[in-house]
Design an enzyme around this catalytic site. Structure first.
Site, mmCIF file in Angstrom:
data_model
loop_
_atom_site.group_PDB
_atom_site.id
_atom_site.type_symbol
_atom_site.label_atom_id
_atom_site.label_comp_id
_atom_site.label_asym_id
_atom_site.label_seq_id
_atom_site.Cartn_x
_atom_site.Cartn_y
_atom_site.Cartn_z
ATOM 1 N N SER B 96 -20.440 -5.477 -11.217
ATOM 2 C CA SER B 96 -21.115 -4.192 -11.434
ATOM 3 C C SER B 96 -20.097 -3.210 -11.989
ATOM 4 O O SER B 96 -19.213 -2.759 -11.268
ATOM 5 C CB SER B 96 -21.685 -3.660 -10.108
ATOM 6 O OG SER B 96 -22.762 -4.452 -9.688
ATOM 7 N N LYS B 171 -28.640 -1.928 -13.019
ATOM 8 C CA LYS B 171 -27.950 -1.982 -11.728
ATOM 9 C C LYS B 171 -27.626 -0.565 -11.244
ATOM 10 O O LYS B 171 -27.768 -0.237 -10.059
ATOM 11 C CB LYS B 171 -26.665 -2.811 -11.824
ATOM 12 C CG LYS B 171 -25.857 -2.908 -10.521
ATOM 13 C CD LYS B 171 -26.591 -3.693 -9.448
ATOM 14 C CE LYS B 171 -25.963 -3.568 -8.059
ATOM 15 N NZ LYS B 171 -24.692 -4.262 -7.920
ATOM 16 N N LYS B 239 -18.576 3.849 -5.164
ATOM 17 C CA LYS B 239 -18.085 3.452 -6.491
ATOM 18 C C LYS B 239 -19.247 3.379 -7.480
ATOM 19 O O LYS B 239 -19.176 3.898 -8.603
ATOM 20 C CB LYS B 239 -17.407 2.076 -6.412
ATOM 21 C CG LYS B 239 -16.812 1.590 -7.720
ATOM 22 C CD LYS B 239 -16.806 0.062 -7.835
ATOM 23 C CE LYS B 239 -18.203 -0.477 -8.178
ATOM 24 N NZ LYS B 239 -18.258 -1.911 -8.541
#
Lengths: 300, 300, 300, 300
Positions: B96, B171, B239
């Protein structure tokens, strides 16, 4: 056989009263606009001429009204329910109102020898028509048990969640979650579109994982098509978020995100989207982002 | 038979590589810490001694790394994948990372004659172990088709969502929705508790209606019990929200609620909750509300 | 007499270089567009033909550029300042850039034997023209002392606020406060107007008490008249809030309100108000409130 | 000579009544706790035994009470001001209450032949003691003119801002701006500290530019020292922000930042900081950021 007085035969109340009549209850319905009683009469019920007329002989009084002041007037006002109901009558308020008002009315009703339940519903007009409402009930456990047959005639998921006011509190929490989940989906949709992603494919994969929700399933098409025929109106959700913010303020609960979502819902009302489905929060994100907000399409 | 070089054998990558070996692929796995390759070797794979060693003879290169700089180094760095892979190799990045980095790496890879797919996953460690990951894939349709057998060996829902970078964008949208839905649930839980409602009953009825979501189903117990063993760590979600806010800023998409949720997630890291499950956003609402935040219980 | 190389002769840099020439310094100015050097030449300075030409014989190098990448290129790039300046040269960066980039460039410069100060300014074009800038300086105290005469020629309030990067940090804090105070005033103005209050009278009394601020004094007329000729552009303030949010994220500082204001500033850019004065945040509040946003009036 | 009945001799009302007596007015003061009248008596006024006693012979009635319900009771309640004042009496309400309540009370008073002004003040206890209050007045221009001598005896900046309720609206806007400016400063202070900047130097330079404000000047020392002795209490500012959010909701004005600041102020109350000065919003930013929140120091 139980006799029911039903006050408030609007979009929600009318089909609920009909279901009760069809389930075999003797139902006397009252609405300020008398013709609203026609579906009930067609289903074998009776059109009452006043609150007093509807309530006088009832074992159960059901109320379904728009807002806190309405409920206060109908229950505690002159010649209202409290003034006319027999001692021991079970009063079920299906309306969505302020928890503190619900608690106060329950106390007043108890002082008159009545048994009060707050029982707001979710599921909308479709749920009312199909008798598949979710009902969140506050009040005494014995009263909840006594009202069970009534609830089962109009709802599918019926849960006793606590003492007086608890039903309204849970309904408020419901509206908080729903509004926030809609806003989250709206932000995601504008984000995905701006990046040129295949929106349908993206929503398919999002819906299959931890991002999946009833909001995503039921509102994705509105957002994709820019078609915001209600459904549940922005203006009503705005009213409910007013309840949420007031109740949280009183309880000392901090809702940083909920308060912001309440502002965005208020903005939708302010710009003239109050009559659209609440999924029209998408239009607010589009406006903020300078994204083309296409004219609403109803015919997709 | 397809030969796969797999770079990054951590908590997610290791079980994925094992599934590929078990599915009959010839897998050479590389990790900076060599012992991480042991499960793969036990499943019939090979421990490569370098990226070059893993990649040189591969038809497919799979990468599963923590963050954008890691992926950039492994793919585009000296003696990395681009420097060692055969022309025509299919490179699948399961990590990701930032959509713009994914797009840029895809272009660089294409310049070297490679075919690049960004294919981030959701479903967590459990999904990796059970080969039930959701995979959102960006890149050319023909490359997606060519990678299908690889995807099917590690995932359940596999969707091609658009060109290079689109997988990462989806995502990011996933993480935006999940974080916001968690925050919504957290605010609702603190609200309900403050009003003395039966929380389990309330969540039952909420979960059955429009407030229902995968977050409510999967995270309600963590919140009820104050037990925040991950699951998916706050620090990782933090993050990812950095990716969301950067990508939305670049695209001119305004996320009023998403940006606030990102601050609340950052707060969780700042106060020391970074190692807990992301449902620990509840603790932030409790702190703001002066509600008793019980010490985390892991043993419920 | 000190020799100064000045890189970047834009709206801010040009009058600053002129002031330095007028103050008796020997100034060689460089800009990619050579005609930008004309005012400097008219004031007795010299138009340099390259960075190297401007820097080679300088005791002090001054830089005034739009953003972090520009400064990085000019200082650390091939044939840039670091490659051409004499050991011991004092390099003053007046640009507003990311604190971490400032710190990193200071370290690189020190490795080359140079002395670097970050010295961002506030006060805008008017401050540059009138030599009344506020200058917030990061770096070694001795270097600050050595640069004093240069600062005094272009600024009025000059403060040494800490080590390398500290100047940029203070400038970031400045932009955070200014943006938030503007938003506060904007919300108040829309609130007052919606209630039919005499706005001028109200702002008079507000300005005299704890609500008083430089923003209220300097921006009230823009808001009253809907006249948003810059002044300081929304697009630049948006860039600066990007620095604020990035720097706070890195430092683990939570800015719930600052992050929201950054979204609202980004929204102003997204809807096309980027070229207006930052007091045009008012227009965003008007749009959210469905208030009539009159077309911008420049001629009031 | 004008006769004044003054209701509410608390921290603010007592010194105001004293100033009026010292200015030569005949003042009869009433407070539920009779000893609160002692300073007034010492200044030559009279302690009234009831509202009726204070009001009966008055040309002007002044009221200074905590909140909307108090004012409603004292003015419109049984045996209150409206029931006892002579026709034509000028009633000045110095309290900070909801604008809609002010408007409604003005209408009721007018129905009784009275002339009502809403005249909330800013400037705090110090302003009351020094007769330097800012007074924002709503009501008829003729009534404002008639009350001028009274206002001048207690305030410095006195402005007529519009019809009934306008004074309260401006006070609400004042509290909105002040709270937001405090929050902006608090976020900046935590940001600066986290970066190791010299805070005093930084605030000096910030205060000299567009970031300068009365809040920065008056509250910087509280924040620097972590000393939050009031001043103006968080709990009172929380009450006032309740007025702001309710009034903006009613008017369809969207306050995205104001609503969030209201949550943060509510959080300060919820965690037990309600008795501190409102600059204690700093402590909230510190808590969110995991920054060490030193125990409050009162003795710095």
């Amino acid at each position: 056989m139980t006799t029911i007085g039903f006050i408030g035969l609007g979009l929600m109340g009318s089909p609920m009263a009909v279901h009760l009549a069809e389930a075999g209850f003797t139902v006397a319905g009252y609405n300020r606009t008398p013709e609203k009683a026609e579906p009930l009469v067609a289903a074998g019920g009776r059109a009452a001429t006043s609150i007093a007329d509807a309530v006088r002989d009832a074992d159960v009084v059901a109320v379904m009204l728009p807002d806190s002041p309405d409920v206060r007037n109908v229950l505690a006002g002159d010649d209202g329910v409290f003034a006319n109901a027999k001692p021991g009558t079970l009063v079920i308020d299906f309306s969505s109102i302020r928890p503190d008002v619900a608690t106060e009315l329950a106390r007043q009703g108890a002082d008159q020898g009545l048994r009060i339940l707050d029982a707001p519903v979710s599921g909308g007009e479709a749920g009312a028509k199909n008798a598949t409402l979710s009902i969140m009930v506050g009040g005494a456990a014995a009263d909840f048990a006594a009202a069970r047959a009534v609830f089962d005639a109009v709802g599918k998921t019926v849960v006793h969640v606590g003492p007086s006011g608890a039903g309204q509190t849970v309904k408020a929490a419901n509206q908080l979650i729903v509004a926030t989940n809609i806003q989250a989906l709206a932000e995601a949709v504008v984000f995905l579109r701006a990046h040129g992603v295949d929106l349908d494919a993206a929503l398919d994969v999002l819906g299959g994982g931890l991002a999946g929700s009833a909001v995503l399933t039921q509102k994705r098409q509105n957002m994709r098509d820019g078609a915001f025929e209600p459904g549940f109106r922005v203006a009503l959700h705005h009213k409910d978020l007013g309840i949420v913010t007031a109740a949280s303020r009183e309880a000392g609960v901090i809702l940083p995100v909920g308060a912001l979502v309440a502002q965005l819902m208020a903005s939708a009302v302010a710009v003239g989207d109050g009559g659209l489905d609440h999924s029209a929060l998408l239009r607010g994100v589009e406006r903020l982002s300078g994204a083309p907000t296409p004219p609403e399409r109803k015919d997709s």
